[in-house]
Write an enzyme that holds these catalytic residues in place. Structure first.
Site, PDB file in Angstrom:
ATOM      1  CB  ILE A  16      -4.006   0.015  -4.539  1.00 14.20           C
ATOM      2  CG1 ILE A  16      -4.040  -1.046  -3.437  1.00 14.20           C
ATOM      3  CG2 ILE A  16      -3.231  -0.488  -5.734  1.00 14.20           C
ATOM      4  CD1 ILE A  16      -4.673  -2.358  -3.893  1.00 14.20           C
ATOM      5  CG  ASP A  17      -6.910   5.144  -3.811  1.00 11.01           C
ATOM      6  OD1 ASP A  17      -5.820   5.675  -3.571  1.00 11.01           O
ATOM      7  OD2 ASP A  17      -7.669   5.497  -4.734  1.00 11.01           O
ATOM      8  CD  GLN A  18      -8.697   2.874   4.633  1.00  9.26           C
ATOM      9  OE1 GLN A  18      -8.369   4.052   4.650  1.00  9.26           O
ATOM     10  NE2 GLN A  18      -9.291   2.303   5.661  1.00  9.26           N
ATOM     11  NE  ARG A  31     -11.541   6.901  -6.173  1.00  8.57           N
ATOM     12  CZ  ARG A  31     -11.326   7.199  -4.901  1.00  8.57           C
ATOM     13  NH1 ARG A  31     -10.180   6.886  -4.330  1.00  8.57           N
ATOM     14  NH2 ARG A  31     -12.269   7.794  -4.201  1.00  8.57           N
TER      15      ARG A  31
END
Length: 304
Positions: free
Chosen positions: A119-121, A224
């Site tokens: 998952i994104d930072q 997103r």
């Protein structure tokens, strides 16, 4: 720093691969991988040929996990689940990367343990980790066959008052601005992507909605970009929404928390991976985050 340089010594001329296997007690395949990644060097010259020879003093770049005591929320003999905070990367981006979740994974479960997805930072929430190679293979197969159900929470702009079924292809391209490595956009040239958005609660005083997002495919930045496409961008998104100048400043880490709030409404991306559901060895697991995401949203938006 997790990556450190160790001084090693080969007393006789021998194959670099055999030297690493004996010196580090690793498997042949692991030794081949480390050599291919340029981890071994002598006199400043990288030894990237597994059939090459080495003798005398040499240097080896190794990963030594740095623990800060961050524990998983759920553990079995085969896998574990971490509830990752926003701002913590899952994997190091380079040898200069600071502490990441990978440090805790390797420190607590050993070198064969790995995150089975990313998952994104800036996205907080659940990360599923295999504790050994066998479970890694099984879990990654479940992900690839879309047999692991993932649900996210997001705080988005505007009033979402009904379910939105988004089926728009996503195209990943290199960005002409070298600072921005790539962007993802809705484009007919892209791969099929499917996200279902369910409204949970509207906050009229802030004109924002807490939604549940269920990605039925696994494209980069899918939730997103899909929410941005339907005019309900996630609050605090530093890439999809802001002007390119501000995106550049974010990438170069020039934005203060106050700048983030002024530009995007929040000090972080308000996206949270809150649920994983899957079957493993004939047992069904449904794991949910224990974080109070709404409270974290208001704190990140500096609304008290």
């Amino acid at each position: 720093m997790p990556f450190i340089t160790k001084k090693l010594h080969s007393p006789v001329r021998q194959m670099a691969l055999a030297f690493l296997i004996d010196e580090l007690g690793i498997s042949r395949s692991e030794g081949q991988r480390l050599i291919a990644r340029g981890r071994l060097s002598q006199n400043g010259v990288v030894m990237d040929d597994q059939f090459g020879f080495i003798e005398g003093s040499c240097e080896f770049i190794c990963f030594e996990p740095l623990s800060r005591g961050f524990k998983p929320m759920f553990v079995t003999n085969d896998f574990a689940v971490y509830d990752k905070p926003s701002g913590l990367s899952v994997h190091p981006h380079s040898r200069l990367s600071p502490y990441t979740l990978n440090d805790e994974i390797k420190h607590q479960f050993g070198v064969d343990a790995n995150a089975t997805h990313r998952i994104d930072q800036e996205t907080s929430g659940l990360v599923l980790v295999s504790r050994h190679k066998k479970s890694e293979s099984v879990l990654k197969k479940l992900f690839s066959e879309r047999l692991i159900s993932k649900r996210y929470l997001a705080m988005v702009r505007g009033h979402v008052d009904e379910i939105i079924d988004i089926q728009e292809p996503l195209f990943r391209i290199d960005h002409p601005n070298l600072l921005i490595s790539m962007v993802v956009k809705v484009d007919p040239r892209g791969k099929p992507a499917h996200t279902i958005i369910r409204p949970l609660r509207y906050f009229p005083e802030h004109d924002m909605t807490l939604v549940e997002a269920s990605p039925l495919t696994g494209r980069t930045h899918q939730i997103r970009v899909h929410l941005f496409h339907v005019k309900h961008p996630i609050i605090g998104d530093p890439v999809y929404g802001p002007e390119e100048e501000d995106v550049n400043r974010f990438i170069k880490k020039e934005l203060s928390p106050e700048d983030r709030v002024r530009i995007g409404g929040s000090t972080r991306l308000l996206l949270h991976a809150y649920s994983l559901e899957f079957e493993y060895e004939n047992e069904v697991y449904k794991i949910e985050s224990e974080k109070d995401f709404v409270k974290e949203c208001f704190e990140a938006m500096q609304i008290y």
